[in-house]
Design a protein around this motif. Structure first.
Motif, mmCIF file in Angstrom:
data_model
loop_
_atom_site.group_PDB
_atom_site.id
_atom_site.type_symbol
_atom_site.label_atom_id
_atom_site.label_comp_id
_atom_site.label_asym_id
_atom_site.label_seq_id
_atom_site.Cartn_x
_atom_site.Cartn_y
_atom_site.Cartn_z
ATOM 1 N N ASN A 135 0.802 -1.223 0.000
ATOM 2 C CA ASN A 135 0.000 0.000 0.000
ATOM 3 C C ASN A 135 0.837 1.276 0.000
ATOM 4 O OD1 ASN A 135 -2.401 -1.283 -0.141
ATOM 5 N ND2 ASN A 135 -2.828 -1.237 2.066
ATOM 6 N N VAL A 136 2.111 1.162 0.403
ATOM 7 C CA VAL A 136 2.975 2.349 0.410
ATOM 8 C C VAL A 136 3.060 2.958 -0.991
ATOM 9 C CG1 VAL A 136 5.415 3.062 0.654
ATOM 10 C CG2 VAL A 136 4.332 1.636 2.411
ATOM 11 N N THR A 137 3.074 2.109 -2.017
ATOM 12 C CA THR A 137 3.232 2.646 -3.376
ATOM 13 C C THR A 137 2.069 2.295 -4.305
ATOM 14 O OG1 THR A 137 4.423 0.673 -4.093
ATOM 15 C CG2 THR A 137 5.774 2.531 -3.322
ATOM 16 N N SER A 138 1.075 1.548 -3.824
ATOM 17 C CA SER A 138 0.078 1.065 -4.796
ATOM 18 C C SER A 138 -0.690 2.227 -5.432
ATOM 19 C CB SER A 138 -0.852 0.016 -4.192
ATOM 20 O OG SER A 138 -1.299 0.434 -2.947
ATOM 21 N N GLY A 139 -0.925 3.313 -4.676
ATOM 22 C CA GLY A 139 -1.598 4.481 -5.261
ATOM 23 C C GLY A 139 -0.736 5.105 -6.360
ATOM 24 N N TRP A 140 0.548 5.205 -6.092
ATOM 25 C CA TRP A 140 1.465 5.810 -7.072
ATOM 26 C C TRP A 140 1.454 5.002 -8.378
ATOM 27 C CZ3 TRP A 140 5.371 5.129 -10.388
ATOM 28 C CH2 TRP A 140 6.061 6.271 -10.810
ATOM 29 N N PHE A 141 1.345 3.675 -8.257
ATOM 30 C CA PHE A 141 1.421 2.806 -9.440
ATOM 31 C C PHE A 141 0.087 2.641 -10.169
ATOM 32 C CE2 PHE A 141 5.495 1.210 -7.626
ATOM 33 C CZ PHE A 141 6.261 1.252 -8.774
ATOM 34 N N MET A 142 -0.995 3.275 -9.641
ATOM 35 C CA MET A 142 -2.299 3.149 -10.321
ATOM 36 C C MET A 142 -2.256 3.831 -11.693
ATOM 37 S SD MET A 142 -4.157 1.388 -8.451
ATOM 38 C CE MET A 142 -5.907 1.562 -8.336
ATOM 39 N N VAL A 173 0.072 7.017 -13.033
ATOM 40 C CA VAL A 173 1.157 6.700 -13.958
ATOM 41 C C VAL A 173 0.981 7.495 -15.269
ATOM 42 C CG1 VAL A 173 1.996 4.800 -15.398
ATOM 43 C CG2 VAL A 173 1.631 4.436 -12.949
ATOM 44 N N ARG A 174 -0.287 7.658 -15.684
ATOM 45 C CA ARG A 174 -0.550 8.370 -16.949
ATOM 46 C C ARG A 174 -0.093 9.829 -16.901
ATOM 47 N NH1 ARG A 174 -5.253 5.213 -17.679
ATOM 48 N NH2 ARG A 174 -6.483 6.728 -16.517
ATOM 49 N N LYS A 175 0.019 10.388 -15.679
ATOM 50 C CA LYS A 175 0.493 11.782 -15.570
ATOM 51 C C LYS A 175 1.926 11.916 -16.083
ATOM 52 C CE LYS A 175 -2.095 12.734 -11.368
ATOM 53 N NZ LYS A 175 -1.873 12.579 -9.927
ATOM 54 N N ARG A 176 2.632 10.798 -16.124
ATOM 55 C CA ARG A 176 4.037 10.830 -16.577
ATOM 56 C C ARG A 176 4.150 10.615 -18.083
ATOM 57 N NH1 ARG A 176 3.141 10.953 -11.119
ATOM 58 N NH2 ARG A 176 5.081 11.459 -10.062
ATOM 59 N N GLU A 177 2.991 10.521 -18.775
ATOM 60 C CA GLU A 177 3.020 10.114 -20.186
ATOM 61 C C GLU A 177 3.915 11.020 -21.034
ATOM 62 O OE1 GLU A 177 -0.568 8.606 -21.775
ATOM 63 O OE2 GLU A 177 0.189 8.717 -23.829
ATOM 64 N N GLU A 178 3.797 12.339 -20.866
ATOM 65 C CA GLU A 178 4.579 13.255 -21.725
ATOM 66 C C GLU A 178 6.073 13.108 -21.466
ATOM 67 O OE1 GLU A 178 4.638 14.937 -24.558
ATOM 68 O OE2 GLU A 178 2.760 13.829 -24.601
ATOM 69 N N ALA A 179 6.435 13.003 -20.177
ATOM 70 C CA ALA A 179 7.861 12.856 -19.837
ATOM 71 C C ALA A 179 8.396 11.547 -20.421
ATOM 72 C CB ALA A 179 8.033 12.868 -18.325
ATOM 73 N N ILE A 180 7.590 10.491 -20.349
ATOM 74 C CA ILE A 180 8.031 9.186 -20.870
ATOM 75 C C ILE A 180 8.145 9.265 -22.404
ATOM 76 C CG2 ILE A 180 7.403 6.739 -21.110
ATOM 77 C CD1 ILE A 180 6.113 6.900 -18.329
ATOM 78 N N CYS A 202 2.221 -8.103 -10.395
ATOM 79 C CA CYS A 202 3.225 -7.056 -10.588
ATOM 80 C C CYS A 202 2.681 -5.664 -10.307
ATOM 81 C CB CYS A 202 3.734 -7.119 -12.019
ATOM 82 S SG CYS A 202 4.945 -5.826 -12.345
ATOM 83 N N ILE A 203 3.373 -4.964 -9.406
ATOM 84 C CA ILE A 203 2.940 -3.609 -9.045
ATOM 85 C C ILE A 203 3.255 -2.626 -10.173
ATOM 86 C CG2 ILE A 203 5.091 -2.837 -7.927
ATOM 87 C CD1 ILE A 203 3.328 -1.795 -5.630
ATOM 88 N N GLY A 204 4.253 -2.974 -11.010
ATOM 89 C CA GLY A 204 4.695 -2.047 -12.060
ATOM 90 C C GLY A 204 4.052 -2.288 -13.411
ATOM 91 N N GLN A 205 2.995 -3.100 -13.455
ATOM 92 C CA GLN A 205 2.477 -3.496 -14.774
ATOM 93 C C GLN A 205 1.965 -2.308 -15.605
ATOM 94 O OE1 GLN A 205 -1.260 -5.727 -14.882
ATOM 95 N NE2 GLN A 205 -1.300 -5.647 -12.683
ATOM 96 N N HIS A 206 1.370 -1.298 -14.958
ATOM 97 C CA HIS A 206 0.830 -0.180 -15.739
ATOM 98 C C HIS A 206 1.959 0.699 -16.276
ATOM 99 C CE1 HIS A 206 -2.983 -1.589 -14.446
ATOM 100 N NE2 HIS A 206 -2.679 -1.417 -13.174
ATOM 101 N N VAL A 207 3.035 0.828 -15.490
ATOM 102 C CA VAL A 207 4.211 1.554 -15.979
ATOM 103 C C VAL A 207 4.784 0.806 -17.179
ATOM 104 C CG1 VAL A 207 6.585 2.257 -15.456
ATOM 105 C CG2 VAL A 207 4.830 2.459 -13.702
ATOM 106 N N ALA A 208 4.943 -0.507 -17.018
ATOM 107 C CA ALA A 208 5.562 -1.309 -18.084
ATOM 108 C C ALA A 208 4.735 -1.225 -19.370
ATOM 109 C CB ALA A 208 5.686 -2.761 -17.624
ATOM 110 N N LYS A 209 3.422 -1.359 -19.241
ATOM 111 C CA LYS A 209 2.577 -1.336 -20.443
ATOM 112 C C LYS A 209 2.585 0.045 -21.084
ATOM 113 C CE LYS A 209 -0.883 -4.898 -20.011
ATOM 114 N NZ LYS A 209 -2.284 -5.143 -20.215
ATOM 115 N N LEU A 210 2.503 1.077 -20.243
ATOM 116 C CA LEU A 210 2.486 2.441 -20.780
ATOM 117 C C LEU A 210 3.785 2.743 -21.528
ATOM 118 C CD1 LEU A 210 0.942 5.261 -20.686
ATOM 119 C CD2 LEU A 210 2.492 5.822 -18.816
ATOM 120 N N GLU A 211 4.913 2.401 -20.922
ATOM 121 C CA GLU A 211 6.181 2.769 -21.566
ATOM 122 C C GLU A 211 6.388 1.971 -22.849
ATOM 123 O OE1 GLU A 211 8.714 1.053 -18.070
ATOM 124 O OE2 GLU A 211 10.048 1.144 -19.767
#
Ligand code: HEM
Length: 431
Positions: A119-126, A130-137, A380-389
């Motif tokens: 739960n420490v990071t699950s909100g961050w990984f939602m 994660v989509r807020k980082r789309e332009e930077a990525i 995997c907690i990072g699945q949305h990051v992985a798919k987005l990138e």
């Protein structure tokens, strides 16, 4: 365990070795995948007994892996290292860890501890965050594609391309400065490649327990670096992931240093190695199936399907491991408390009962219920990051890539936990 073992459960030695031994994965197409297919057809939940390892159950069916992951009380993550370790490695770790677990990190935990720490990071990984980082990525993807297309036409797509963009993405989100990225890459390759000639440490002698000695030494290298990073982020917090973890409070207290380090290592390693392998696998398949490259170039709405099919195809996490907590029965087999089970995701992802034509790469596959990210509480907690990138990279690359040709066969890392191609020579033809 032995008194509960029946002969029908036993897996032939050559099949067991092809699935369990790190060296087999350097020839995964020739050795591991055929062995997994044999197991699904003939002994889908069997017992492997090979020299140097405790007897181990091999779970090869999609449905069985789902069921095991749904039941963490019986199939625990918190009772041993969450990947296959040989007997010598186990003995070494027992002494080296003074009886404690090797790492205070999610993959080594069960509920309720696991839930609190996740739960420490699950909100961050939602996805919404994660989509807020789309332009930077996207900026990182463009830079990476520009570099590839401006360079030589004949490249090693792993060494010259795929390794760097996921590393840049995760280190940017995480908060490690670019000048330290080569060190992070090197440590990651050393951690997951303790059994591969090209990446194993030269300060650990070959022999009994060598792989776990190298694993532990590499963790120490990571921790030395991360101690400074977390101290800095407590003093000067930013909006990066390192700050969130360093400043998080669980039950009113900051996380102990070992938990912060455990989180950092998981993100800094699992966060890019897996994604790089998946990108390399997608490019290899576009070389083998130029018509699929043409199709997705003509219709970019197919890109999310490419991402899922590449995940299914590559399955860069080869297994996770569970320990049985009480005597139980599963798929007609009698399991005893203390038994180990390998969850073989690449096998689930080629399961004939779930996927039509499982040995064909098909970007239009629908549905695509692959288990590359696992399932259940440890998914995997990072699945949305992985798919987005991966989606963003393909959106930037494919409109500019007319064709890719193989100049040789891929070479694979000799490792049985996280692994994938380490070399893939290709010729790229930009538009
Ligand atoms: C292609 C990319 C990736 C794949 C295929 C992958 C796969 C997996 C798998 C199979 C698991 C274990 C699931 C289970 O036990 O059911 C896992 C766990 C985990 N992954 Fe990933 N992963 C990827 C990317 C990432 C990224 C980008 C991050 C971080 C930014 C990450 C961080 C983690 C962490 C921290 C865990 C442990 C979760 C837990 O035990 O609760 N992974 N991943």
């Amino acid at each position: 365990m032995t008194e509960t073992t029946t002969d029908t459960a036993k897996i032939p030695k050559d099949i067991a070795e092809a699935v369990m031994l790190p060296a087999s994965y350097s020839e995964e197409q020739k050795r591991t995948y055929p062995a997994l297919a044999w197991l699904r057809a003939n002994n889908p939940f069997g017992l492997a007994e090979i020299e140097g390892y405790d007897p181990t159950w091999l779970a090869t069916k999609h449905a069985d892996i789902l069921e095991i992951e749904r039941n963490p009380k019986i199939f625990s993550s918190g009772n041993a290292d969450p990947f296959l370790v040989d007997k010598a490695g186990r003995e070494y770790l027992k002494t080296a860890n003074n009886g404690a677990r090797t790492q205070d990190t999610l993959a080594y935990m069960d509920a309720p501890e696991h839930t609190k720490i996740k739960n420490v990071t699950s909100g961050w990984f939602m996805p919404a965050n994660v989509r807020k980082r789309e332009e930077a990525i996207r900026q990182l993807a463009r830079t990476s594609v520009d570099k590839l297309l401006a360079g030589e036409r004949e490249v090693d797509i792993v060494k010259d391309f795929s390794l760097y963009y996921p590393l840049r993405v995760i280190m940017t989100l995480f908060g490690v400065p670019p000048e330290d990225e080569p060190m992070m890459l090197n440590l990651t390759q050393t951690l997951f490649g303790t059994t591969d000639e090209d990446s194993k440490r030269d300060d650990v002698e070959d022999g009994e327990g060598a792989s776990m000695k190298a694993w532990k030494a590499t963790l120490q290298d990571f921790f030395r670096y991360f101690n400074e990073l977390s101290a800095d982020r407590r003093k000067n917090p930013t909006d990066d992931l390192a700050s969130i973890i360093a400043n998080a409070k669980v039950d009113g207290e900051h996380l102990p240093e070992s938990f912060v380090n455990g989180y950092y290592v998981a993100i800094a390693t699992a966060g890019h190695d897996t994604t790089s392998s998946t990108i390399s696998g997608a490019i290899e398949q576009f070389a083998r199936h130029p018509e699929q490259l043409d199709a997705v170039r003509a219709d970019p709405s197919l890109i999310p399907g490419v991402v899922d099919e590449a995940l299914r195809w590559v399955s860069p996490v080869k297994h996770f491991f569970r320990i049985v907590t009480e005597d139980t029965e599963f798929r007609g087999r009698k399991l005893s408390a203390g038994d180990g089970v390998m969850l073989l995701y690449p096998s689930a992802n080629r399961d004939e009962e779930v996927f039509e034509r499982p040995n064909e790469f098909d970007i239009t596959r629908k549905p695509n219920k692959h288990l590359a990210f696992g399932f259940g509480p440890h998914q995997c907690i990072g699945q949305h990051v992985a798919k987005l990138e991966m989606r963003i990279l393909l959106e930037e690359l494919l409109p500019r890539l007319a064709k890719v040709e193989l100049l040789g066969e891929p070479q694979f890392v000799a490792a049985n936990f996280l692994s994938g191609p380490k070399s893939l020579p290709v010729r790229i033809m930009p538009v």
